[in-house]
Scaffold this motif. Structure first.
Motif, PDB file in Angstrom:
ATOM      1  N   ASP A 222       0.835  -1.213   0.000  1.00 17.40           N
ATOM      2  CA  ASP A 222       0.000   0.000   0.000  1.00 17.40           C
ATOM      3  C   ASP A 222       0.863   1.254   0.000  1.00 17.40           C
ATOM      4  O   ASP A 222       0.575   2.225  -0.702  1.00 17.40           O
ATOM      5  N   ASP A 223       1.938   1.227   0.802  1.00 14.06           N
ATOM      6  CA  ASP A 223       2.849   2.376   0.845  1.00 14.06           C
ATOM      7  C   ASP A 223       3.483   2.609  -0.521  1.00 14.06           C
ATOM      8  O   ASP A 223       3.580   3.742  -0.992  1.00 14.06           O
ATOM      9  N   ARG A 224       3.930   1.540  -1.155  1.00 16.36           N
ATOM     10  CA  ARG A 224       4.560   1.670  -2.472  1.00 16.36           C
ATOM     11  C   ARG A 224       3.564   2.251  -3.482  1.00 16.36           C
ATOM     12  O   ARG A 224       3.900   3.163  -4.245  1.00 16.36           O
ATOM     13  N   ASN A 225       2.358   1.706  -3.495  1.00 13.92           N
ATOM     14  CA  ASN A 225       1.342   2.201  -4.441  1.00 13.92           C
ATOM     15  C   ASN A 225       1.037   3.678  -4.205  1.00 13.92           C
ATOM     16  O   ASN A 225       0.916   4.453  -5.152  1.00 13.92           O
ATOM     17  N   ARG A 226       0.926   4.072  -2.931  1.00 19.43           N
ATOM     18  CA  ARG A 226       0.646   5.474  -2.600  1.00 19.43           C
ATOM     19  C   ARG A 226       1.775   6.385  -3.077  1.00 19.43           C
ATOM     20  O   ARG A 226       1.538   7.435  -3.675  1.00 19.43           O
ATOM     21  N   ILE A 227       3.021   5.960  -2.850  1.00 16.48           N
ATOM     22  CA  ILE A 227       4.166   6.769  -3.268  1.00 16.48           C
ATOM     23  C   ILE A 227       4.235   6.862  -4.785  1.00 16.48           C
ATOM     24  O   ILE A 227       4.460   7.942  -5.345  1.00 16.48           O
ATOM     25  N   GLU A 228       4.017   5.748  -5.463  1.00 15.47           N
ATOM     26  CA  GLU A 228       4.049   5.766  -6.925  1.00 15.47           C
ATOM     27  C   GLU A 228       2.983   6.702  -7.496  1.00 15.47           C
ATOM     28  O   GLU A 228       3.234   7.443  -8.444  1.00 15.47           O
ATOM     29  N   GLN A 229       1.785   6.655  -6.923  1.00 21.86           N
ATOM     30  CA  GLN A 229       0.711   7.517  -7.418  1.00 21.86           C
ATOM     31  C   GLN A 229       1.005   8.988  -7.129  1.00 21.86           C
ATOM     32  O   GLN A 229       0.747   9.851  -7.963  1.00 21.86           O
ATOM     33  N   ALA A 230       1.563   9.260  -5.960  1.00 17.67           N
ATOM     34  CA  ALA A 230       1.833  10.654  -5.584  1.00 17.67           C
ATOM     35  C   ALA A 230       3.009  11.238  -6.356  1.00 17.67           C
ATOM     36  O   ALA A 230       3.014  12.419  -6.692  1.00 17.67           O
ATOM     37  N   LYS A 231       4.010  10.400  -6.650  1.00 20.51           N
ATOM     38  CA  LYS A 231       5.247  10.896  -7.260  1.00 20.51           C
ATOM     39  C   LYS A 231       5.361  10.590  -8.751  1.00 20.51           C
ATOM     40  O   LYS A 231       6.354  10.930  -9.370  1.00 20.51           O
ATOM     41  N   GLY A 232       4.382   9.912  -9.314  1.00 22.34           N
ATOM     42  CA  GLY A 232       4.410   9.662 -10.751  1.00 22.34           C
ATOM     43  C   GLY A 232       5.125   8.385 -11.164  1.00 22.34           C
ATOM     44  O   GLY A 232       5.591   8.279 -12.278  1.00 22.34           O
ATOM     45  N   GLY A 233       5.239   7.416 -10.296  1.00 20.91           N
ATOM     46  CA  GLY A 233       5.830   6.134 -10.664  1.00 20.91           C
ATOM     47  C   GLY A 233       7.320   6.072 -10.371  1.00 20.91           C
ATOM     48  O   GLY A 233       7.941   7.024  -9.926  1.00 20.91           O
ATOM     49  N   LEU A 234       7.869   4.904 -10.618  1.00 23.22           N
ATOM     50  CA  LEU A 234       9.281   4.660 -10.370  1.00 23.22           C
ATOM     51  C   LEU A 234      10.115   4.989 -11.602  1.00 23.22           C
ATOM     52  O   LEU A 234       9.651   4.878 -12.729  1.00 23.22           O
ATOM     53  N   LEU A 235      11.367   5.376 -11.347  1.00 26.15           N
ATOM     54  CA  LEU A 235      12.287   5.587 -12.458  1.00 26.15           C
ATOM     55  C   LEU A 235      12.849   4.229 -12.881  1.00 26.15           C
ATOM     56  O   LEU A 235      13.270   3.435 -12.039  1.00 26.15           O
ATOM     57  N   LYS A 236      12.868   3.982 -14.150  1.00 23.71           N
ATOM     58  CA  LYS A 236      13.345   2.702 -14.645  1.00 23.71           C
ATOM     59  C   LYS A 236      14.797   2.490 -14.235  1.00 23.71           C
ATOM     60  O   LYS A 236      15.649   3.362 -14.417  1.00 23.71           O
ATOM     61  N   ASP A 237      15.068   1.328 -13.671  1.00 19.45           N
ATOM     62  CA  ASP A 237      16.409   0.905 -13.254  1.00 19.45           C
ATOM     63  C   ASP A 237      17.068   1.854 -12.255  1.00 19.45           C
ATOM     64  O   ASP A 237      18.293   1.922 -12.170  1.00 19.45           O
ATOM     65  N   SER A 238      16.290   2.579 -11.486  1.00 22.64           N
ATOM     66  CA  SER A 238      16.867   3.530 -10.532  1.00 22.64           C
ATOM     67  C   SER A 238      17.631   2.835  -9.411  1.00 22.64           C
ATOM     68  O   SER A 238      18.439   3.457  -8.739  1.00 22.64           O
ATOM     69  N   PHE A 239      17.408   1.538  -9.225  1.00 22.27           N
ATOM     70  CA  PHE A 239      18.073   0.809  -8.163  1.00 22.27           C
ATOM     71  C   PHE A 239      19.453   0.290  -8.568  1.00 22.27           C
ATOM     72  O   PHE A 239      20.246  -0.106  -7.725  1.00 22.27           O
ATOM     73  N   ARG A 240      19.760   0.287  -9.819  1.00 24.15           N
ATOM     74  CA  ARG A 240      20.983  -0.366 -10.304  1.00 24.15           C
ATOM     75  C   ARG A 240      22.267   0.279  -9.800  1.00 24.15           C
ATOM     76  O   ARG A 240      23.298  -0.377  -9.728  1.00 24.15           O
ATOM     77  N   TRP A 241      22.244   1.537  -9.431  1.00 26.62           N
ATOM     78  CA  TRP A 241      23.456   2.211  -8.977  1.00 26.62           C
ATOM     79  C   TRP A 241      24.084   1.509  -7.789  1.00 26.62           C
ATOM     80  O   TRP A 241      25.301   1.473  -7.654  1.00 26.62           O
ATOM     81  N   ILE A 242      23.242   0.930  -6.931  1.00 24.79           N
ATOM     82  CA  ILE A 242      23.795   0.320  -5.725  1.00 24.79           C
ATOM     83  C   ILE A 242      24.614  -0.927  -6.035  1.00 24.79           C
ATOM     84  O   ILE A 242      25.537  -1.268  -5.303  1.00 24.79           O
ATOM     85  N   LEU A 243      24.306  -1.604  -7.128  1.00 22.51           N
ATOM     86  CA  LEU A 243      25.030  -2.827  -7.467  1.00 22.51           C
ATOM     87  C   LEU A 243      26.497  -2.559  -7.780  1.00 22.51           C
ATOM     88  O   LEU A 243      27.333  -3.453  -7.623  1.00 22.51           O
TER      89      LEU A 243
END
Length: 81
Positions: free
Chosen positions: A46-67
Motif C-alpha cells: 500500500d505504501d509503495r502504491n501510494r508513493i508511486e501515485q503521488a510521485k508519478g511512478g518509479l524511475l526505470k532501473d533507478s536501483f541499479r546504482w547500488i550494485l
C-alpha cells in the motif's frame, strides 16, 4: 487558592477561584506512551502504491546504482562469507 497534584515525576498545578460547577482536568500522556498504546502498522505494498501515485511512478532501473557501489559490494561479500 492553589493546590498541586503530583502524578509520577510530574507536578501539575491547578488554580481555582470561585468555581461553582464541575471541574475536569485532562492530562496529556507523554508521546512514547501514546505510541506504545496506539501502534499502527502499514502494508508495504500500500505504501509503495501510494508513493508511486503521488510521485508519478518509479524511475526505470533507478536501483541499479547500488550494485556497483563499493560499500554495498563489501557488505554483500561479508554477508556471503
Amino acid at each position: 487558592m492553589t493546590s498541586a497534584v503530583s502524578f509520577g515525576n510530574q507536578n501539575i498545578g491547578v488554580q481555582l477561584g470561585g468555581n461553582h460547577g464541575n471541574l475536569t482536568i485532562q492530562l496529556q500522556q507523554p508521546a512514547d506512551e501514546a505510541c506504545l498504546r496506539d501502534p499502527r502498522t502499514t502494508d508495504p505494498q500500500d505504501d509503495r502504491n501510494r508513493i508511486e501515485q503521488a510521485k508519478g511512478g518509479l524511475l526505470k532501473d533507478s536501483f541499479r546504482w547500488i550494485l556497483s557501489n563499493e560499500g554495498f559490494k563489501q557488505w554483500q561479500n561479508n554477508q556471503n562469507s
